[in-house]
Design a protein around this motif. Structure first.
Motif, PDB file in Angstrom:
ATOM      1  N   ILE A   6       4.480   2.091  -4.040  1.00  0.00           N
ATOM      2  CA  ILE A   6       4.370   2.323  -2.604  1.00  0.00           C
ATOM      3  C   ILE A   6       5.743   2.583  -2.007  1.00  0.00           C
ATOM      4  O   ILE A   6       6.716   1.893  -2.323  1.00  0.00           O
ATOM      5  CB  ILE A   6       3.726   1.111  -1.888  1.00  0.00           C
ATOM      6  N   GLN A   7       5.814   3.575  -1.125  1.00  0.00           N
ATOM      7  CA  GLN A   7       7.024   3.851  -0.361  1.00  0.00           C
ATOM      8  C   GLN A   7       6.810   3.374   1.073  1.00  0.00           C
ATOM      9  O   GLN A   7       5.740   3.564   1.654  1.00  0.00           O
ATOM     10  CB  GLN A   7       7.335   5.348  -0.352  1.00  0.00           C
ATOM     11  N   PHE A   8       7.849   2.744   1.639  1.00  0.00           N
ATOM     12  CA  PHE A   8       7.744   2.299   3.027  1.00  0.00           C
ATOM     13  C   PHE A   8       9.088   2.463   3.724  1.00  0.00           C
ATOM     14  O   PHE A   8      10.130   2.654   3.093  1.00  0.00           O
ATOM     15  CB  PHE A   8       7.247   0.842   3.109  1.00  0.00           C
ATOM     16  N   VAL A   9       9.058   2.404   5.050  1.00  0.00           N
ATOM     17  CA  VAL A   9      10.280   2.539   5.848  1.00  0.00           C
ATOM     18  C   VAL A   9      10.608   1.202   6.492  1.00  0.00           C
ATOM     19  O   VAL A   9       9.723   0.393   6.788  1.00  0.00           O
ATOM     20  CB  VAL A   9      10.140   3.632   6.925  1.00  0.00           C
ATOM     21  N   SER A  61      16.083   2.201   6.669  1.00  0.00           N
ATOM     22  CA  SER A  61      15.765   3.016   5.494  1.00  0.00           C
ATOM     23  C   SER A  61      14.420   3.701   5.666  1.00  0.00           C
ATOM     24  O   SER A  61      13.504   3.146   6.261  1.00  0.00           O
ATOM     25  CB  SER A  61      15.722   2.144   4.235  1.00  0.00           C
ATOM     26  N   ASN A  62      14.315   4.910   5.110  1.00  0.00           N
ATOM     27  CA  ASN A  62      12.996   5.541   5.009  1.00  0.00           C
ATOM     28  C   ASN A  62      12.619   5.764   3.557  1.00  0.00           C
ATOM     29  O   ASN A  62      11.743   6.571   3.254  1.00  0.00           O
ATOM     30  CB  ASN A  62      12.949   6.862   5.785  1.00  0.00           C
ATOM     31  N   ALA A  63      13.301   5.036   2.656  1.00  0.00           N
ATOM     32  CA  ALA A  63      13.049   5.239   1.223  1.00  0.00           C
ATOM     33  C   ALA A  63      13.057   3.921   0.465  1.00  0.00           C
ATOM     34  O   ALA A  63      13.739   3.775  -0.546  1.00  0.00           O
ATOM     35  CB  ALA A  63      14.093   6.190   0.644  1.00  0.00           C
ATOM     36  N   VAL A  94       4.229   4.653   3.929  1.00  0.00           N
ATOM     37  CA  VAL A  94       4.148   6.102   4.101  1.00  0.00           C
ATOM     38  C   VAL A  94       3.472   6.814   2.929  1.00  0.00           C
ATOM     39  O   VAL A  94       2.923   7.908   3.099  1.00  0.00           O
ATOM     40  CB  VAL A  94       5.540   6.722   4.335  1.00  0.00           C
ATOM     41  N   LYS A  95       3.485   6.202   1.742  1.00  0.00           N
ATOM     42  CA  LYS A  95       2.912   6.874   0.583  1.00  0.00           C
ATOM     43  C   LYS A  95       2.621   5.856  -0.506  1.00  0.00           C
ATOM     44  O   LYS A  95       3.336   4.866  -0.647  1.00  0.00           O
ATOM     45  CB  LYS A  95       3.878   7.942   0.050  1.00  0.00           C
ATOM     46  N   ALA A  96       1.575   6.100  -1.292  1.00  0.00           N
ATOM     47  CA  ALA A  96       1.258   5.236  -2.435  1.00  0.00           C
ATOM     48  C   ALA A  96       0.605   6.071  -3.524  1.00  0.00           C
ATOM     49  O   ALA A  96      -0.113   7.031  -3.237  1.00  0.00           O
ATOM     50  CB  ALA A  96       0.336   4.090  -2.014  1.00  0.00           C
ATOM     51  N   GLU A  97       0.887   5.697  -4.761  1.00  0.00           N
ATOM     52  CA  GLU A  97       0.265   6.362  -5.909  1.00  0.00           C
ATOM     53  C   GLU A  97      -0.017   5.333  -6.999  1.00  0.00           C
ATOM     54  O   GLU A  97       0.766   4.393  -7.192  1.00  0.00           O
ATOM     55  CB  GLU A  97       1.182   7.455  -6.483  1.00  0.00           C
ATOM     56  N   ILE A  98      -1.128   5.521  -7.701  1.00  0.00           N
ATOM     57  CA  ILE A  98      -1.423   4.676  -8.860  1.00  0.00           C
ATOM     58  C   ILE A  98      -0.570   5.170 -10.029  1.00  0.00           C
ATOM     59  O   ILE A  98      -0.471   6.375 -10.276  1.00  0.00           O
ATOM     60  CB  ILE A  98      -2.918   4.745  -9.212  1.00  0.00           C
ATOM     61  N   ILE A  99       0.072   4.232 -10.722  1.00  0.00           N
ATOM     62  CA  ILE A  99       0.940   4.585 -11.848  1.00  0.00           C
ATOM     63  C   ILE A  99       0.501   3.804 -13.085  1.00  0.00           C
ATOM     64  O   ILE A  99      -0.261   2.830 -12.994  1.00  0.00           O
ATOM     65  CB  ILE A  99       2.420   4.292 -11.546  1.00  0.00           C
ATOM     66  N   HIS A 210      22.085   4.046   7.240  1.00  0.00           N
ATOM     67  CA  HIS A 210      20.687   4.319   6.906  1.00  0.00           C
ATOM     68  C   HIS A 210      20.585   4.729   5.441  1.00  0.00           C
ATOM     69  O   HIS A 210      21.372   5.563   4.968  1.00  0.00           O
ATOM     70  CB  HIS A 210      20.169   5.447   7.802  1.00  0.00           C
ATOM     71  N   ARG A 211      19.647   4.128   4.709  1.00  0.00           N
ATOM     72  CA  ARG A 211      19.405   4.558   3.337  1.00  0.00           C
ATOM     73  C   ARG A 211      18.388   5.695   3.370  1.00  0.00           C
ATOM     74  O   ARG A 211      17.216   5.497   3.680  1.00  0.00           O
ATOM     75  CB  ARG A 211      18.920   3.398   2.470  1.00  0.00           C
ATOM     76  N   LYS A 212      18.863   6.883   3.002  1.00  0.00           N
ATOM     77  CA  LYS A 212      18.051   8.091   3.096  1.00  0.00           C
ATOM     78  C   LYS A 212      17.166   8.285   1.883  1.00  0.00           C
ATOM     79  O   LYS A 212      16.067   8.854   1.986  1.00  0.00           O
ATOM     80  CB  LYS A 212      18.980   9.289   3.262  1.00  0.00           C
ATOM     81  N   GLY A 213      17.627   7.836   0.714  1.00  0.00           N
ATOM     82  CA  GLY A 213      16.841   8.060  -0.486  1.00  0.00           C
ATOM     83  C   GLY A 213      17.259   7.180  -1.640  1.00  0.00           C
ATOM     84  O   GLY A 213      18.403   6.713  -1.707  1.00  0.00           O
TER      85      GLY A 213
END
Length: 231
Positions: A6-9, A61-63, A94-99, A210-213
Motif C-alpha cells: 500500500i502507498q499512502f501520503v 511525503s506522498n510516497a 492512494v494505491k494498493a496491490e496484491i503481491i 518533502h519526500r517525493k519518492g
C-alpha cells in the motif's frame, strides 16, 4: 496468506507524528475497519504490518509504503473501501496491490529516496548552483553525524546520487536523490548543512521538506516498490 503493498501520503497536519505513533495510528484504523489482518505468533501477537524506511519527524511525503499480511482473502477495492474512512486527516491511502508472499520486505528492497527541500538563503540562483557544482568537485563531502554515544565524521559523497536546484514560485527548492536503507542512509538535512558550509554561505534552516519518492535501484533503473514487486 495474502499480502498487499500500500502507498499512502503523510500531509502537513500529521508531519510531526513519530514513526512509532504512525504505526499505532494505522493499527487502530485497521481494527476499526475490521479487515482480516493476520497476527504474529507468540505471547504478544501484533498486526503483520511492515513499513518502509522511517520518515523523520517534520517531513511530509506522498510516497510512503507499507506491506500488510491478511489471514483471509480480501480484494484491493474492499480493503480501500473499508480503510479510507478510518484513516485520520492527513494520512491518505492512494494505491494498493496484491503481491506475492515471497516478495522481499520494503526495508530490504528500497535503497533510493528523493526529497524536495525549500531553501532560504542570501544567495541568488547562480550562487546556489555554483555551490552545488563545487560540492561535486570535492573528493569527499564530510559532515558530523551524532549517534547516541558519540559524534563521528562521515563522507556523504558516495551516498549522494543527484542534487539540483528547482525554482518554485518565489522559492528555491533543492531536489535531492540519495541512498537510503541498511547499506547507507543520507539524511536530507545533512546535505543542507554541507551546502551551507561551502565558503560561509548563509542558509536559514529549511522551512519545508518533502519526500517525493522511494525507489529500488535495479540494474541501473529506478523502480517503484510496486514495479519491484512484479520482478
Amino acid at each position: 496468506m495474502l499480502k498487499m503493498r500500500i502507498q499512502f501520503v503523510k500531509q502537513e497536519s500529521v508531519r510531526f507524528i513519530s514513526h512509532l505513533d504512525l504505526m499505532s495510528t494505522i493499527s487502530r484504523a485497521i481494527r476499526r475497519a475490521k479487515v482480516p489482518i493476520a497476527f504474529s505468533q507468540g505471547f504478544n501477537p501484533h498486526h503483520l504490518i511492515s513499513m518502509g524506511p522511517a520518515l523523520k519527524v517534520g517531513i511530509t511525503s506522498n510516497a510512503e509504503y507499507m506491506d500488510i499480511e491478511f489471514a483471509e482473502k480480501i480484494s484491493v477495492s474492499e480493503f480501500m473501501e473499508k480503510m479510507k474512512p478510518q484513516m485520520p486527516k492527513g494520512l491518505e491511502l492512494v494505491k494498493a496491490e496484491i503481491i506475492s508472499p515471497q516478495v522481499k520486505s520494503l526495508t530490504a528492497q528500497i535503497n533510493i529516496a528523493v526529497y524536495m527541500i525549500r531553501l532560504k538563503t542570501n544567495l541568488e540562483k547562480e550562487g546556489i548552483q555554483e555551490a552545488i557544482r563545487e560540492i561535486y568537485k570535492q573528493d569527499k563531502i564530510l559532515i558530523k553525524r551524532q549517534s547516541k554515544k558519540k559524534i563521528r565524521e562521515l563522507d556523504i559523497k558516495p551516498l549522494l546520487r543527484d542534487l539540483k536546484l528547482i525554482e518554485m514560485a518565489d522559492d528555491f527548492i533543492l531536489q535531492l536523490t540519495s541512498q537510503t536503507g541498511s547499506n547507507g542512509n543520507l539524511r536530507p538535512d545533512e546535505v543542507v548543512v554541507a551546502l551551507a558550509e561551502y565558503e560561509g554561505i548563509e542558509i536559514v534552516p529549511y522551512t519545508w521538506m518533502h519526500r517525493k519518492g522511494l525507489y529500488i535501484e535495479e540494474k541501473g533503473r529506478l523502480l517503484t516498490p510496486f514495479e519491484a514487486a512484479k520482478i
